[in-house]
Design an enzyme around this catalytic site. Structure first.
Site, mmCIF file in Angstrom:
data_model
loop_
_atom_site.group_PDB
_atom_site.id
_atom_site.type_symbol
_atom_site.label_atom_id
_atom_site.label_comp_id
_atom_site.label_asym_id
_atom_site.label_seq_id
_atom_site.Cartn_x
_atom_site.Cartn_y
_atom_site.Cartn_z
ATOM 1 N N GLU A 129 0.853 -1.185 0.000
ATOM 2 C CA GLU A 129 0.000 0.000 0.000
ATOM 3 C C GLU A 129 0.890 1.236 0.000
ATOM 4 O O GLU A 129 1.830 1.295 0.792
ATOM 5 C CB GLU A 129 -0.917 0.049 1.228
ATOM 6 N N MET A 270 0.503 -2.986 8.665
ATOM 7 C CA MET A 270 -0.207 -3.020 7.391
ATOM 8 C C MET A 270 -1.218 -4.159 7.383
ATOM 9 O O MET A 270 -0.892 -5.294 7.731
ATOM 10 C CB MET A 270 0.807 -3.171 6.247
ATOM 11 N N GLU A 271 -2.425 -3.828 6.918
ATOM 12 C CA GLU A 271 -3.574 -4.731 7.056
ATOM 13 C C GLU A 271 -3.728 -5.753 5.931
ATOM 14 O O GLU A 271 -4.852 -6.195 5.662
ATOM 15 C CB GLU A 271 -4.846 -3.880 7.137
ATOM 16 N N ASN A 272 -2.664 -6.173 5.265
ATOM 17 C CA ASN A 272 -2.776 -7.159 4.176
ATOM 18 C C ASN A 272 -3.763 -8.268 4.553
ATOM 19 O O ASN A 272 -3.728 -8.768 5.670
ATOM 20 C CB ASN A 272 -1.426 -7.822 3.916
ATOM 21 N N HIS A 304 -6.741 -1.900 15.083
ATOM 22 C CA HIS A 304 -6.876 -1.109 13.860
ATOM 23 C C HIS A 304 -6.712 -1.999 12.619
ATOM 24 O O HIS A 304 -7.560 -2.001 11.723
ATOM 25 C CB HIS A 304 -5.838 0.012 13.859
ATOM 26 N N GLU A 305 -5.624 -2.761 12.595
ATOM 27 C CA GLU A 305 -5.383 -3.587 11.398
ATOM 28 C C GLU A 305 -6.456 -4.662 11.267
ATOM 29 O O GLU A 305 -6.908 -4.985 10.165
ATOM 30 C CB GLU A 305 -3.990 -4.216 11.421
ATOM 31 N N GLU A 327 -9.370 4.788 6.291
ATOM 32 C CA GLU A 327 -8.543 5.126 7.460
ATOM 33 C C GLU A 327 -9.339 5.877 8.531
ATOM 34 O O GLU A 327 -9.234 5.568 9.710
ATOM 35 C CB GLU A 327 -7.307 5.919 7.030
#
Ligand code: B3K
Ligand code: ZN
Length: 869
Positions: A129, A270-272, A304-305, A327
């Protein structure tokens, strides 16, 4: 494109929201084969694509060495396509395309921490991202292209862990000491959510059963010695999964959820999809090595992720202008989650403190932009406080206005309408409106314009008529790039208190509120408005913007005594804190007397210490030098602010000295059962100790030294160390050395050691130079760079010229090595134009000199914006 000669970002590099067009081809599926070797990586990709609109077939690709390309089985030659540094284009492609490419990439020399990169000797990870996937293979790398990914990962067996998104379908050996895995991710996703990991890591395993009965394997990967520090994150993950089911009706949708920790990471995490990659600083947590604040952060970032799985992954953004859609909503969700973990008032205080310290200054200076900007050069420059924090505030305002039940109906409608889609901010507001039955369309204005609105309010009491009149006015500073600014809807949560008894008027149970105030909230959506309360039997004190119900600058002509009243009697903890901050700001910036604040604290703290020790500790917050500086728009003299702040701290220490000592000695965090209460007691004790040391109590250093030695808790140990070091106590040197020896193999704890010294109020050029030439200082590790530059930024006076040059040098060095970080660090200087001379001109000259030396779009765009005041 090389823009070194003229770093003025050229017009054709600007991307505009108004130019959005649907992609000409959809990708039904992609098959990836990634073979990692020591000196290169082969990436073979097969894309099954279908035409959606007329136009060329465009595949984005950067730093890729193309070995072969075939279209529907036919090898293409260079004449069949056009290729430049950014994209590969095929004109007149058929409507159905199977495209196969073979490329070579070099993760082993990728220092930009974007795409696939080597993150230490035993690890390769990805960060895609927003636009990293194009550094892995040719692809329509944009968030509105969603596809089913199948990934084969192959590497030497010295890397036992081979991960990608989705379910593990196959694993085996390929000979020559190599092995592979094959992963299938059943959910369609944009390429920015693709991840793969190759490495030698240990794993902590657990499991979770969703509300739908799905058994999910949970795995956190880290180096062996850090596995014991992964338990708090694992608990937070399970807690988040339950929380999202209970509060938003969202169960998890895959059979596994993996988290991988690395220190080579530009941001928090990072939310992969199903395979999050985390900065170690946001996953490792353990009382012995980690402060309470860092433990809270780990829990909130884990949440959050995880929450992104629905707000970001299942429903994603149509284009990167919509970044705040995912976000802003996800930050609002993680803030709400954290409010359940600790004192809700303190969570709100901390979130607003971040907003005011970072977003408000950003929005009043040259980097100001709307939460949804309408143009950008480099999207990486827009992962800002405005997109995240102000974006969250917009969602909070809508949720405040709707109340829990209606907000939930709105979010249910959003998930019902848009699951599996890439959507816009308009879609979100329309779904909330449809689901709740309340028209929220005016809130779109918040997304589209920059600047912090000023909210001026005035109150007038009429004793004879027993009425209280409140009038409001809103205004916004003009912005060259965004004309036509409009009034925004501002939910004003408010309460009236009887000034004589301290009691709150029961606003909702009487005829008091007849002017559009509902459940304690007045929606002010005009340029001006007046409301009147009746039946107000005695002079009231009004408390406005309770819980900070809108991200605005409030101006209300309170007397100091009224603010002291609110510190003592307001039942909303956030507004108690806000009243202390307003009083302190008046003392520091407008020369008011400190006595009113001191008396209010003495009246308030004793009861509060029992009830909410963490809130009690926050009422001692004295605005930082940086924050005070951000409140000054011209002729800012850091030295003067520092002197005033020191004088105030001395007064407080003197006048509260006895109280502090008694409180320090009476408090014992070990007597608390709850982590959040113990955390509050530790915070309060550290503040008391700081005050004691400042007033020169001979015992203070001994108390600090004993606290340092006798604890196994990092907040206590670091708090005591700070008191010793920042006051140059006789024990300082040895204790610093002791800390180093205890934690030299613990990177995150060592970051604290660097930070504490860099932030020393009397730091000198020599002491900073010592830190940046220390063998443990490492320009390849963002966390370490930040520990020094962040500390230095907290303390802008003594090392002034040196510090400015430090940021400039970092930006210059990172411009090539890691432009995302370089651009971010440079922003520390973005308020240069508010400085008094000669500093103002000094920084300007340095920034201008940097212009001709940078190449990246990231740093060049930031620099140009910063200089455009
Ligand atoms: N979505 C990522 C941020 C990616 C930043 C790229 N420069 C983390 C997050 O907000 O959850
Ligand atoms: Zn996020």
């Amino acid at each position: 494109m090389n823009i070194a000669a003229n770093p003025v970002v050229e017009a054709d590099q600007t991307v505009y929201l108004k130019d959005y067009e649907k992609p000409s081809f959809a990708v039904d599926s992609i098959n990836l084969d990634i073979q990692v070797y020591t000196d290169h990586t082969n990436v073979n990709a097969t894309l099954v694509m279908k035409r959606q609109t007329a136009g060329d077939l465009v595949l984005l690709g950067r730093d890729l060495e193309l070995k072969s390309i075939t279209l529907n089985g036919k090898p293409l030659t260079a004449n069949d396509y056009s290729l430049d540094a950014e994209q590969l284009m095929i004109a007149n492609a058929p409507d159905e395309v199977i495209l196969e490419t073979e490329v070579i990439i070099h993760p082993e020399s990728n220092t930009q921490l974007e795409g696939l990169y080597q993150a230490g000797s035993d690890l390769f990870v990805t960060q895609n991202e927003p636009e990293g996937f194009r550094k892995i293979t040719f692809y329509p790398d944009r968030p509105d292209v969603l596809s089913v990914f199948t990934t084969r990962v192959e590497a030497d067996k010295k890397f036992p862990v081979l991960l990608a998104n989705g379910n593990l379908m196959e694993a085996g050996e390929t000979g020559e000491g190599r092995h592979y895995t094959i992963w299938e991710d059943p959910t369609k996703k944009p390429a920015y959510l693709f991840a793969c990991v190759v490495g030698d890591l240990a794993v902590l395993k657990d499991s979770y059963v969703t509300s739908e009965g799905r058994n999910v394997a949970l795995e956190i990967y880290a180096v062996e010695k850090d596995i014991p520090k992964c338990h708090i994150a694992m608990e937070a993950l399970k807690h988040s999964m339950r929380w999202d089911e209970e509060h938003y009706g969202r169960p998890y949708d895959l059979d596994n959820y993996m988290i991988v920790a690395t220190s080579a990471f530009n941001m928090g995490a990072m939310e992969n999809k199903g395979l999050n990659i985390f900065n170690t600083s946001c996953v490792l947590a353990d009382e012995e090595f980690t402060t309470d604040a860092a433990i809270m952060r780990v829990q909130s970032v884990i949440a959050h992720e995880y929450f992104h799985n629905w707000t970001g992954n299942r429903i994603t953004c149509r284009d990167w202008f919509q970044l705040c859609l995912k976000e802003g909503l996800t930050v609002f969700r993680d803030q709400s989650f954290s409010e359940d973990l600790q004192s809700a008032a303190v969570q709100r205080i901390d979130d607003v403190a971040v907003l005011k310290a970072h977003q408000f200054p950003e929005d009043s200076g040259p980097l100001s932009h709307p939460p949804r900007p309408d143009h950008f050069v480099e999207i990486n420059n827009f992962y800002t406080a405005t997109v995240y924090e102000k974006g969250a505030e917009i969602n909070r305002m809508m949720s405040t206005l709707l109340g829990k039940e209606k907000f939930r109906q709105g979010t249910d409608e959003y998930f019902r309408r848009h699951d599996g889609q890439a959507v816009t901010v308009e879609d979100w507001v329309a779904a909330l409106t449809a689901g709740s039955g309340v028209d929220l369309s005016a809130f779109l204005i918040w997304y589209n314009q920059p600047g912090t609105p000023k909210l001026e309010a005035q109150g007038e009491y009429n004793a004879a008529a027993q009425t209280y009149t409140l009038s409001f006015k809103q205004s916004l500073k003009a912005h060259a790039k965004y004309p036509n600014l409009k009034a925004v809807p501002i939910p004003v949560a408010l309460a009236l208190f009887n000034a004589e008894t301290g009691e709150q008027y029961a606003l909702n149970s009487s005829a008091l509120f007849e002017n559009g105030v509902k459940d304690g909230v007045y929606l002010f959506d005009q340029d001006t408005a007046t409301i009147e309360f009746t039946g107000v039997t005695a002079k009231p004190v009004v408390s406005l913007l309770r819980n900070f119900s809108a991200p605005v600058n409030l101006e209300f002509n309170y007397s100091d005594e009224e603010l002291a009243f609110l510190v003592q009697y307001e039942t909303n903890g956030f507004n108690q804190w806000q009243a202390t901050q307003t009083l302190l700001e008046r003392i520091l910036l407008n020369g008011h007397d400190a006595e009113v604040y001191i008396q209010a604290i003495k009246n308030t703290i004793p009861d509060l210490v029992e009830k909410d020790p963490l809130l009690a500790s926050r009422l001692f917050d004295v605005p930082s030098e940086g924050y005070l500086g951000s409140r000054i728009d011209a002729d800012y003299k850091p030295v003067e602010i520092q002197e005033k702040r020191n004088a105030l701290l001395n007064t407080l220490a003197r006048e509260l000295g006895e109280f502090c000592k008694a409180t320090y000695l009476a408090l014992d965090p070990d007597l608390q059962k709850e982590f959040s209460q113990a955390m509050g007691v530790r915070a309060l004790k550290n503040i008391m100790l700081t005050m004691l040391a400042r007033q020169g109590d001979s015992e203070a250093f001994d108390l600090a030294h004993v606290q340092y030695l006798n604890t196994g808790n990092m907040s206590e140990r670091l708090g005591a160390l700070k008191v010793l070091v920042w006051n140059d106590a006789p024990q300082a040197k040895d204790t610093l050395a002791d800390f180093y020896n205890r934690f030299k193999d613990e990177a995150l704890s060592l970051d604290q050691w660097f930070m504490l010294q860099a932030a020393h109020p009397k730091a000198t050029v020599e002491s900073i130079q010592y830190l940046i030439s220390h063998p443990d200082y490492d320009l390849g590790t963002p966390n370490r760079i930040r520990s020094v530059s962040g500390g230095l930024n907290a303390n802008p006076v003594n090392t002034w010229g040196f510090a400015v040059q430090h940021y400039i040098d970092l930006a210059k060095y990172l411009d090539e090595k890691n432009p995302i970080l370089g651009s971010r660090l440079l922003q520390v200087l973005s308020r240069w134009y508010t400085l008094a001379e000669p500093q103002r001109s000094d920084v300007k000259t340095a920034l201008e000199a940097l212009k001709s030396q940078v190449k990246s779009k990231n740093v060049a765009e930031t620099l140009n914006s910063m200089l455009s005041v």
